[in-house]
Design an enzyme around this catalytic site. Structure first.
Site, PDB file in Angstrom:
ATOM      1  N   SER A 124      21.203  -8.232 -93.151  1.00  0.00           N
ATOM      2  CA  SER A 124      19.884  -8.388 -93.745  1.00  0.00           C
ATOM      3  C   SER A 124      19.748  -7.470 -94.955  1.00  0.00           C
ATOM      4  O   SER A 124      20.351  -6.381 -94.988  1.00  0.00           O
ATOM      5  CB  SER A 124      18.837  -7.997 -92.692  1.00  0.00           C
ATOM      6  OG  SER A 124      17.592  -7.775 -93.290  1.00  0.00           O
ATOM      7  N   TYR A 148      15.472  -1.897 -86.107  1.00  0.00           N
ATOM      8  CA  TYR A 148      16.155  -3.168 -86.361  1.00  0.00           C
ATOM      9  C   TYR A 148      17.197  -2.991 -87.473  1.00  0.00           C
ATOM     10  O   TYR A 148      18.358  -3.387 -87.337  1.00  0.00           O
ATOM     11  CB  TYR A 148      15.129  -4.243 -86.741  1.00  0.00           C
ATOM     12  CG  TYR A 148      15.729  -5.487 -87.320  1.00  0.00           C
ATOM     13  CD1 TYR A 148      16.436  -6.385 -86.524  1.00  0.00           C
ATOM     14  CD2 TYR A 148      15.606  -5.775 -88.689  1.00  0.00           C
ATOM     15  CE1 TYR A 148      16.998  -7.534 -87.070  1.00  0.00           C
ATOM     16  CE2 TYR A 148      16.157  -6.912 -89.232  1.00  0.00           C
ATOM     17  CZ  TYR A 148      16.856  -7.793 -88.428  1.00  0.00           C
ATOM     18  OH  TYR A 148      17.417  -8.922 -88.969  1.00  0.00           O
ATOM     19  N   LYS A 152      21.501  -3.301 -87.648  1.00  0.00           N
ATOM     20  CA  LYS A 152      22.288  -4.099 -88.606  1.00  0.00           C
ATOM     21  C   LYS A 152      23.305  -3.208 -89.318  1.00  0.00           C
ATOM     22  O   LYS A 152      24.460  -3.577 -89.500  1.00  0.00           O
ATOM     23  CB  LYS A 152      21.365  -4.778 -89.630  1.00  0.00           C
ATOM     24  CG  LYS A 152      20.530  -5.902 -89.047  1.00  0.00           C
ATOM     25  CD  LYS A 152      21.395  -7.086 -88.621  1.00  0.00           C
ATOM     26  CE  LYS A 152      20.608  -8.142 -87.907  1.00  0.00           C
ATOM     27  NZ  LYS A 152      21.446  -9.133 -87.227  1.00  0.00           N
TER      28      LYS A 152
END
Ligand code: NAD
Ligand code: UD1
Length: 339
Positions: A124, A148, A152
């Site tokens: 992302s 989050y 990643k």
């Protein structure tokens, strides 16, 4: 060529299955349906007129995962399975590390044991953190501002370490910007559970009359109209980028991080106005305070994707809104409502 697709029943996964099948590839989906419906896969079959295999299972269950991967006969993996709600990741970080990081470790272990060393990973733009320059190129320093994003980044680092230890791996780390839109048939699309966090599904629910107005999170950003600016990318373009990435890995070893964005910034109000003209419905807005953790503005430099993969975004904001609207109208309650 058989592609093993973890999380293939989800929003981006289901659109990617369509593009893989249309490109003549075979697909085995491995999904625990924690954030998706098996119905999405039925719709993938009806869009393409092709079959796909589906195995229900959790990527953290190494035994089941390895068996499904071996049985599939796949030579390449696309790894979408993961949790993606930023707010939830702040409340329950261990669940996010377990699902996203431990889950990916299990997958890499299974792949290594079966000598399958070709992987496309869903990363992302969030791994760039606060912009030090724009547009973000793949050389922009990496940092994460929430759990989050940390998961990643942890997986990206794990992949780079794995590649350093064994250069026969073929790894593509795709950094998505803001995926929106739906398949133009209106048969598959984003099906958020509860109140949507993201802008486009919220706007669509206002236009269809399910919600009264959109809260615009801040109009005092240093952007042309004061609202946040993002690089929205049509999910069908994004899905096509995965086919190109698989084809690239067939030809090239290496570990490459690649932006998948349109390279254009749009504000919240740009998107609202585009949606109003695509749908012919009003989208009332109320300006609220800034949402904690939001960045002012960012967009991609997508030139590496063009140079390495031969990919660039083809669909603009109008198609993003028209296709979202078609999906929303045909499925006002998502997959559970039936067609
Ligand atoms: P999604 O939630 O629609 O799809 C994820 C799929 O993975 C779902 O079908 C879910 O059931 C499955 N899944 C989750 N945990 C699993 C597990 N432990 N075992 C097996 N299956 C599991 O999300 P999406 O929008 O399609 O996103 C796909 C990937 O792309 C995710 O990794 C996400 O973090 C990443 N990503 C998404 C966006 C976005 O805006 N949608 C942006 C950047 C990156
Ligand atoms: C968010 C995540 C990001 C994730 C991405 C896609 C955060 C901080 N970032 O990105 O990690 O990869 O989703 O899942 O959560 N907006 C409103 N009103 C709304 C919703 C959004 O004004 O009801 C605005 C936001 O302030 C932002 C823009 O719309 O300026 C886009 O928001 P959103 O769709 O949530 O995506 P991001 O915040 O960019």
């Amino acid at each position: 060529m058989m592609i093993f697709v973890t999380g293939g029943a989800g929003y981006i996964g289901s659109h990617t299955c369509v593009e893989l099948l249309n490109a003549g590839m075979d697909v085995t989906v491995f999904d625990n349906f924690s954030n998706s419906q098996a119905e999405a896969l039925e719709r993938v079959k009806s869009i393409t007129g092709k079959q796909l295999r589906s195995v229900e299972g959790d990527i953290r269950d190494g035994v089941a995962l390895k068996k499904a991967l071996a049985d599939s006969g796949a030579t390449s993996v696309i790894h979408f399975a993961g949790l993606k709600a930023v707010g939830e990741s702040e409340v329950d970080p261990l669940r996010y590390y377990d699902n996203n990081v431990v889950g990916t470790m299990r997958l890499l272990e299974s792949m290594r044991e079966l000598n399958i060393k070709q992987l496309v990973f869903s990363s992302s733009a969030t791994v760039y953190g606060v912009p030090q320059f724009l547009p973000y190129t793949e050389k922009h320093p990496l940092s994460a501002t929430n759990t989050y994003g940390q998961t990643k980044l942890a997986v990206e680092n794990m992949l780079r370490d794995v590649y350093r230890s064994d250069a026969s791996w073929r790894l593509a780390i795709l950094r998505y910007f803001n995926p929106v839109g739906a398949h133009p048939t209106g048969l598959i699309g984003e099906d958020p559970q509860g109140v949507p966090n993201n802008l486009m599904p919220y706007v669509a629910q206002v236009a269809v009359g399910r919600r009264e107005f959109l809260n615009v999170w801040g109009n005092d950003y240093p952007t042309p109209d004061g609202t946040g600016v993002r690089d929205y990318i049509h999910v069908v373009d994004l899905a096509a980028g995965h086919v190109k990435a698989v084809q690239f890995l067939e030809r090239n070893a290496g570990c490459n991080a690649i932006n998948l964005g349109a390279g254009v910034g749009h504000s919240v109000l740009d998107l609202v106005h585009a949606f109003e003209s695509a749908s012919g419905k009003p989208v009332p807005v109320k300006v609220g305070p800034r949402r904690s953790g939001d960045l002012d503005a960012y967009w991609a430099d997508p030139s590496l994707a063009r140079d390495l993969l031969g990919w660039s975004a083809e669909r603009g904001m109008e198609a993003m809104c028209l296709d979202t609207w078609k999906w929303q109208q045909s499925n006002p309650n998502g997959y559970k409502g039936g067609i």
